[in-house]
Design an enzyme around this catalytic site. Sequence first.
Site, PDB file in Angstrom:
ATOM      1  N   HIS A  24     -19.022  20.956  21.977  1.00 12.82           N
ATOM      2  CA  HIS A  24     -20.303  20.222  22.034  1.00 12.82           C
ATOM      3  C   HIS A  24     -20.886  20.269  23.441  1.00 12.82           C
ATOM      4  O   HIS A  24     -21.177  19.215  24.031  1.00 12.82           O
ATOM      5  CB  HIS A  24     -20.107  18.747  21.626  1.00 12.82           C
ATOM      6  CG  HIS A  24     -20.215  18.506  20.158  1.00 12.82           C
ATOM      7  ND1 HIS A  24     -19.874  17.305  19.579  1.00 12.82           N
ATOM      8  CD2 HIS A  24     -20.656  19.283  19.146  1.00 12.82           C
ATOM      9  CE1 HIS A  24     -20.077  17.361  18.279  1.00 12.82           C
ATOM     10  NE2 HIS A  24     -20.548  18.562  17.985  1.00 12.82           N
ATOM     11  N   HIS A  80     -22.953  21.380   6.328  1.00 16.88           N
ATOM     12  CA  HIS A  80     -23.451  20.957   7.645  1.00 16.88           C
ATOM     13  C   HIS A  80     -23.907  22.191   8.416  1.00 16.88           C
ATOM     14  O   HIS A  80     -23.218  23.207   8.435  1.00 16.88           O
ATOM     15  CB  HIS A  80     -22.294  20.249   8.356  1.00 16.88           C
ATOM     16  CG  HIS A  80     -22.559  19.778   9.733  1.00 16.88           C
ATOM     17  ND1 HIS A  80     -23.788  19.352  10.175  1.00 16.88           N
ATOM     18  CD2 HIS A  80     -21.715  19.627  10.802  1.00 16.88           C
ATOM     19  CE1 HIS A  80     -23.700  18.974  11.443  1.00 16.88           C
ATOM     20  NE2 HIS A  80     -22.456  19.140  11.842  1.00 16.88           N
ATOM     21  N   GLU A  82     -24.281  22.661  11.700  1.00 17.10           N
ATOM     22  CA  GLU A  82     -23.783  22.947  13.051  1.00 17.10           C
ATOM     23  C   GLU A  82     -22.940  24.223  13.050  1.00 17.10           C
ATOM     24  O   GLU A  82     -22.163  24.493  12.131  1.00 17.10           O
ATOM     25  CB  GLU A  82     -22.991  21.751  13.597  1.00 17.10           C
ATOM     26  CG  GLU A  82     -22.883  21.799  15.117  1.00 17.10           C
ATOM     27  CD  GLU A  82     -22.460  20.478  15.749  1.00 17.10           C
ATOM     28  OE1 GLU A  82     -22.122  19.528  15.018  1.00 17.10           O
ATOM     29  OE2 GLU A  82     -22.480  20.408  16.995  1.00 17.10           O
ATOM     30  N   ASP A  84     -20.383  25.518  14.390  1.00 17.98           N
ATOM     31  CA  ASP A  84     -18.925  25.657  14.265  1.00 17.98           C
ATOM     32  C   ASP A  84     -18.502  25.759  12.793  1.00 17.98           C
ATOM     33  O   ASP A  84     -17.388  26.187  12.501  1.00 17.98           O
ATOM     34  CB  ASP A  84     -18.175  24.520  14.980  1.00 17.98           C
ATOM     35  CG  ASP A  84     -18.652  23.134  14.614  1.00 17.98           C
ATOM     36  OD1 ASP A  84     -19.853  22.960  14.332  1.00 17.98           O
ATOM     37  OD2 ASP A  84     -17.833  22.202  14.617  1.00 17.98           O
ATOM     38  N   HIS A 146     -22.565  13.672  10.812  1.00 14.36           N
ATOM     39  CA  HIS A 146     -23.223  13.085  11.956  1.00 14.36           C
ATOM     40  C   HIS A 146     -24.581  13.724  12.268  1.00 14.36           C
ATOM     41  O   HIS A 146     -25.156  13.390  13.314  1.00 14.36           O
ATOM     42  CB  HIS A 146     -22.292  13.175  13.175  1.00 14.36           C
ATOM     43  CG  HIS A 146     -22.035  14.593  13.655  1.00 14.36           C
ATOM     44  ND1 HIS A 146     -22.322  14.978  14.959  1.00 14.36           N
ATOM     45  CD2 HIS A 146     -21.565  15.693  13.043  1.00 14.36           C
ATOM     46  CE1 HIS A 146     -22.009  16.238  15.119  1.00 14.36           C
ATOM     47  NE2 HIS A 146     -21.547  16.712  13.973  1.00 14.36           N
ATOM     48  N   ASP A 165     -17.360  17.126   8.841  1.00 14.18           N
ATOM     49  CA  ASP A 165     -16.857  16.575  10.110  1.00 14.18           C
ATOM     50  C   ASP A 165     -16.153  15.226   9.951  1.00 14.18           C
ATOM     51  O   ASP A 165     -15.253  14.897  10.747  1.00 14.18           O
ATOM     52  CB  ASP A 165     -18.015  16.397  11.100  1.00 14.18           C
ATOM     53  CG  ASP A 165     -18.385  17.696  11.794  1.00 14.18           C
ATOM     54  OD1 ASP A 165     -17.488  18.526  12.031  1.00 14.18           O
ATOM     55  OD2 ASP A 165     -19.576  17.880  12.105  1.00 14.18           O
ATOM     56  N   TYR A 193     -12.016  11.721  18.312  1.00 17.96           N
ATOM     57  CA  TYR A 193     -13.112  12.324  17.547  1.00 17.96           C
ATOM     58  C   TYR A 193     -14.130  11.244  17.154  1.00 17.96           C
ATOM     59  O   TYR A 193     -15.339  11.409  17.316  1.00 17.96           O
ATOM     60  CB  TYR A 193     -12.523  12.979  16.293  1.00 17.96           C
ATOM     61  CG  TYR A 193     -13.458  13.908  15.580  1.00 17.96           C
ATOM     62  CD1 TYR A 193     -13.458  15.265  15.867  1.00 17.96           C
ATOM     63  CD2 TYR A 193     -14.342  13.444  14.619  1.00 17.96           C
ATOM     64  CE1 TYR A 193     -14.310  16.125  15.216  1.00 17.96           C
ATOM     65  CE2 TYR A 193     -15.200  14.295  13.962  1.00 17.96           C
ATOM     66  CZ  TYR A 193     -15.180  15.635  14.265  1.00 17.96           C
ATOM     67  OH  TYR A 193     -16.032  16.492  13.618  1.00 17.96           O
ATOM     68  N   HIS A 226     -12.352  19.882  10.392  1.00 18.34           N
ATOM     69  CA  HIS A 226     -11.545  20.096  11.602  1.00 18.34           C
ATOM     70  C   HIS A 226     -10.179  19.439  11.406  1.00 18.34           C
ATOM     71  O   HIS A 226     -10.081  18.318  10.897  1.00 18.34           O
ATOM     72  CB  HIS A 226     -12.179  19.420  12.830  1.00 18.34           C
ATOM     73  CG  HIS A 226     -13.484  20.006  13.265  1.00 18.34           C
ATOM     74  ND1 HIS A 226     -13.605  21.264  13.810  1.00 18.34           N
ATOM     75  CD2 HIS A 226     -14.734  19.482  13.256  1.00 18.34           C
ATOM     76  CE1 HIS A 226     -14.883  21.484  14.116  1.00 18.34           C
ATOM     77  NE2 HIS A 226     -15.584  20.424  13.778  1.00 18.34           N
TER      78      HIS A 226
HETATM   79 FE1  FEO Z   1     -20.944  18.743  13.525  1.00 13.03          FE
HETATM   80 FE2  FEO Z   1     -17.860  20.219  13.575  1.00 13.03          FE
HETATM   81  O1  FEO Z   1     -19.713  20.164  13.664  1.00 13.03           O
END
Ligand code: FEO
Length: 397
Positions: A24, A80, A82, A84, A146, A165, A193, A226
Amino acid sequence: MSAIKIQEGVYWVGVVDWNVRSFHGHTFNTKRGSTYNAYLIVDEKIALVDSVYGPFSKELIANISEIVPPEKIDYMVVNHVETDHSGSVPEIMKLCPKAKVIGTEKCKLGMTRNYYGSWDWQTVKSGDKISLGKKTLTFLEAPMLHWPDSMFTYLPELELLMPNDAFGQHLATSKRFDDEVNQFELMDESAAYYANILLPFSPLVIRKIEEVVKLGIPIKMIAPSHGIIWRKDPGKIIEAYLSWARNETKTKVVIAYETMWKSTEIMAKRIADGIASTGVELVIADVAETDNTNIIKEMLDAKGYLIGSSTHGNDMLPQLAGFLAFLKDMKPKGRLGAAFGSYGWAGGAAKNIENKLKEMGVEPVLPLIQCQFVPDKQEMQKLFEYGVEFAKRLSTK
Ligand code: FEO
């Protein structure tokens, strides 16, 4: 790491990123690495739920290929946007261009602005379902958990929740399940986290968990995007999330400071002596020297925040200023605080820290305390007493 069967017809096909140490944009120190989890569901139709970070696309494709040819994927579910998790979607879509991409309306917008792919989209809302044959993809929007696009995917037949996430941890390990890893590390990374990513969205976390409880959805397994998969005790992480989201704290103090020539550090340690003399737990951290992700994690269950800095110009030192900006963004609630700092000829740091604490809703329970240059014997005694008094206020408020 090769593909691993996690339930009948469901495979983990993600990757372990052993070497990532910042995440991030350097706001998260991933000291134990991370994983990007993707799940392949094989039925009459085949779905891939989430992908992995782009540089790992080949590993993802190799893992999928151990189970089925990637060309056979019918649905690419994007929980999501993002990168990753979505970074490998373009590579996957090259292999199965006829697959439908599934996500929320906001996900579609975000994916389009990231990858500009001409893909066949099917946008979904909470309650929408897609039958794969014996198994059913069921979707639950989770805006701001998120990101605005965030979504959970649920398989009712297996009572399997894939919340992206949420409930994740940055933890690289050769193991895939909660009952196979060190429990301290697991909960330590789960807390880090939550504190560094999800804390600002705590009211939404509570609402979402209440919504799921009201829907009466049984959850046997939580497979986040994750870290490890919760198969033995998914209730453990749900309970922890509720506690963190409610801002439940204990009588514990985090003293975070930045120091120029060690006077502020001397103050921090002397105040800490006073606190420790009362038996109250504390953590001391120089924000310029130690892992900020860990300090924010320590603040997750701490009721007291003592923040200090030397004065430079008329203000606090810059790394502490950055730390406080991040802390303000995390929106901690119900904390008590105080400011301290040393100065040469004009103060400023402690007052500005106190103002920042007020701005973020941390209630100052003692007037700020300052020392010119190096504290003398009398001031050292006052600092000790300041710590004792701060600890008392925490215990009584
Ligand atoms: Fe919001 Fe693991 O990306």
